[in-house]
Scaffold this motif. Structure first.
Motif, PDB file in Angstrom:
ATOM      1  N   SER A  48       0.845  -1.195   0.000  1.00 48.47           N
ATOM      2  CA  SER A  48       0.000   0.000   0.000  1.00 48.47           C
ATOM      3  C   SER A  48       0.876   1.238   0.000  1.00 48.47           C
ATOM      4  O   SER A  48       2.106   1.161   0.107  1.00 48.47           O
ATOM      5  CB  SER A  48      -0.917   0.017   1.228  1.00 48.47           C
ATOM      6  N   ASN A  49       0.212   2.405  -0.090  1.00 53.11           N
ATOM      7  CA  ASN A  49       0.921   3.644   0.206  1.00 53.11           C
ATOM      8  C   ASN A  49       1.002   3.791   1.728  1.00 53.11           C
ATOM      9  O   ASN A  49       0.586   2.890   2.464  1.00 53.11           O
ATOM     10  CB  ASN A  49       0.254   4.844  -0.475  1.00 53.11           C
ATOM     11  N   HIS A  50       1.550   4.895   2.219  1.00 55.52           N
ATOM     12  CA  HIS A  50       1.766   5.038   3.660  1.00 55.52           C
ATOM     13  C   HIS A  50       0.412   5.158   4.364  1.00 55.52           C
ATOM     14  O   HIS A  50      -0.287   6.159   4.212  1.00 55.52           O
ATOM     15  CB  HIS A  50       2.608   6.282   3.948  1.00 55.52           C
ATOM     16  N   PRO A  51       0.024   4.163   5.158  1.00 60.16           N
ATOM     17  CA  PRO A  51      -1.302   4.206   5.774  1.00 60.16           C
ATOM     18  C   PRO A  51      -1.343   5.135   6.976  1.00 60.16           C
ATOM     19  O   PRO A  51      -0.389   5.211   7.752  1.00 60.16           O
ATOM     20  CB  PRO A  51      -1.530   2.754   6.204  1.00 60.16           C
ATOM     21  N   VAL A  52      -2.464   5.834   7.120  1.00 61.74           N
ATOM     22  CA  VAL A  52      -2.711   6.548   8.373  1.00 61.74           C
ATOM     23  C   VAL A  52      -3.253   5.525   9.366  1.00 61.74           C
ATOM     24  O   VAL A  52      -3.645   4.419   8.988  1.00 61.74           O
ATOM     25  CB  VAL A  52      -3.684   7.723   8.168  1.00 61.74           C
ATOM     26  N   PRO A  53      -3.290   5.848  10.661  1.00 63.52           N
ATOM     27  CA  PRO A  53      -3.626   4.833  11.664  1.00 63.52           C
ATOM     28  C   PRO A  53      -4.932   4.087  11.442  1.00 63.52           C
ATOM     29  O   PRO A  53      -4.986   2.859  11.608  1.00 63.52           O
ATOM     30  CB  PRO A  53      -3.643   5.643  12.962  1.00 63.52           C
ATOM     31  N   PHE A  54      -6.014   4.770  11.053  1.00 60.19           N
ATOM     32  CA  PHE A  54      -7.284   4.047  10.896  1.00 60.19           C
ATOM     33  C   PHE A  54      -7.220   3.082   9.722  1.00 60.19           C
ATOM     34  O   PHE A  54      -7.878   2.028   9.716  1.00 60.19           O
ATOM     35  CB  PHE A  54      -8.469   5.017  10.776  1.00 60.19           C
ATOM     36  N   GLN A  55      -6.406   3.405   8.692  1.00 57.69           N
ATOM     37  CA  GLN A  55      -6.248   2.487   7.570  1.00 57.69           C
ATOM     38  C   GLN A  55      -5.451   1.251   7.992  1.00 57.69           C
ATOM     39  O   GLN A  55      -5.779   0.127   7.589  1.00 57.69           O
ATOM     40  CB  GLN A  55      -5.546   3.199   6.414  1.00 57.69           C
ATOM     41  N   LEU A  56      -4.436   1.461   8.799  1.00 57.82           N
ATOM     42  CA  LEU A  56      -3.648   0.332   9.289  1.00 57.82           C
ATOM     43  C   LEU A  56      -4.524  -0.610  10.120  1.00 57.82           C
ATOM     44  O   LEU A  56      -4.446  -1.838   9.982  1.00 57.82           O
ATOM     45  CB  LEU A  56      -2.475   0.850  10.113  1.00 57.82           C
ATOM     46  N   ALA A  57      -5.374  -0.040  10.965  1.00 58.02           N
ATOM     47  CA  ALA A  57      -6.297  -0.863  11.750  1.00 58.02           C
ATOM     48  C   ALA A  57      -7.263  -1.618  10.840  1.00 58.02           C
ATOM     49  O   ALA A  57      -7.595  -2.791  11.093  1.00 58.02           O
ATOM     50  CB  ALA A  57      -7.059   0.012  12.735  1.00 58.02           C
ATOM     51  N   LYS A  58      -7.697  -0.975   9.771  1.00 55.71           N
ATOM     52  CA  LYS A  58      -8.600  -1.623   8.818  1.00 55.71           C
ATOM     53  C   LYS A  58      -7.906  -2.801   8.140  1.00 55.71           C
ATOM     54  O   LYS A  58      -8.498  -3.890   8.013  1.00 55.71           O
ATOM     55  CB  LYS A  58      -9.055  -0.605   7.769  1.00 55.71           C
ATOM     56  N   PHE A  59      -6.659  -2.625   7.715  1.00 56.97           N
ATOM     57  CA  PHE A  59      -5.926  -3.719   7.086  1.00 56.97           C
ATOM     58  C   PHE A  59      -5.740  -4.885   8.060  1.00 56.97           C
ATOM     59  O   PHE A  59      -5.788  -6.053   7.668  1.00 56.97           O
ATOM     60  CB  PHE A  59      -4.566  -3.246   6.580  1.00 56.97           C
ATOM     61  N   ARG A  60      -5.507  -4.548   9.312  1.00 60.90           N
ATOM     62  CA  ARG A  60      -5.370  -5.579  10.341  1.00 60.90           C
ATOM     63  C   ARG A  60      -6.656  -6.406  10.447  1.00 60.90           C
ATOM     64  O   ARG A  60      -6.615  -7.640  10.529  1.00 60.90           O
ATOM     65  CB  ARG A  60      -5.044  -4.908  11.677  1.00 60.90           C
TER      66      ARG A  60
END
Length: 229
Positions: A48-60
């Motif tokens: 991905s591109n550089h995720p912001v925190p809520f995106q990282l949680a979504k990927f998790r």
């Protein structure tokens, strides 16, 4: 690297400063609705591109990532600080694995990435700033390290992810070309250790692209208009 981040997430003002830096200096505002997220090998590696925190949680939640590999290195800006904090909160293993987008891949960095791939908790997510070039070459290296073909690896460096091979980032494509032409059936990591010549790749790429049509326009789009690292 441009940043207004002061290195502090412990206060409301410091956290606000980190978000302002991430969104407007590091251009994360453009990444809020477009993550460039894609599987490289489902269950093993995503990009991905550089995720912001809520995106990282979504990927998790979506794919269960256990490891985050930061291809930008420790850039000490707001995006960097926020994603490191989010990784700790989510229990992710975190690796700094800086790669270049406009230079010949370094032998020692390829081998270090190979060791990370061998030992990491899967699945992992690799990211750079835009998810186009460094994420592309890291994903291509993963494919080759895992025994895939050069044709499969090339699909990770494509316009679909925003990779513009006519710009200086085309040296990443030239690296794959060199392995295909000179590998002679060697396993990829054996070729990297024993036969890959970084300086020869630089010289060849400079020679072959010196008068390539459209190169100046492609560089302007990649470096200035899209503000790629």
């Amino acid at each position: 690297m441009d940043t207004i981040f002061r290195g502090d997430l412990s206060t409301p003002a410091g956290r606000r400063n980190a978000w302002i830096d991430a969104l407007f200096v590091d251009h994360a505002v453009l990444r809020l609705g477009w993550t460039n997220f894609a599987p490289v090998k489902p269950g093993a590696l995503y990009r991905s591109n550089h995720p912001v925190p809520f995106q990282l949680a979504k990927f998790r939640r979506l794919v269960g990532i256990n490891t985050l590999i930061n291809l930008r290195g420790e850039c000490r800006n707001g995006s960097d600080a926020l994603s490191r904090e989010a990784a700790r909160r989510l229990g992710l293993d975190f690796y700094d694995m800086a790669l270049e987008s406009r230079g010949a891949p370094h032998r020692d960095r390829i081998l270090r990435l190979a060791e990370i791939i061998r030992t990491m908790r899967r699945p992992a997510l690799v990211h750079c700033k835009s998810g186009a070039d460094r994420a592309g070459i890291a994903s291509a290296l993963f494919v080759l390290i895992e025994g895939g073909s050069v044709a499969e690896a090339r699909r990770q460096l494509s316009l679909r992810f925003g990779h513009i091979r006519q710009s200086n980032t085309g040296i990443l494509d030239a690296f794959l070309d060199m392995y295909e032409e000179e590998g002679g059936g060697m396993a990829f990591l054996d070729w990297v250790r024993d036969a890959y010549r970084e300086q020869a790749l630089r010289e060849r790429y400079a020679r072959e692209t010196r008068n390539r049509p459209g190169r100046r326009i492609a560089r302007f789009v990649n470096d200035r208009l899209l503000a790629r690292e």
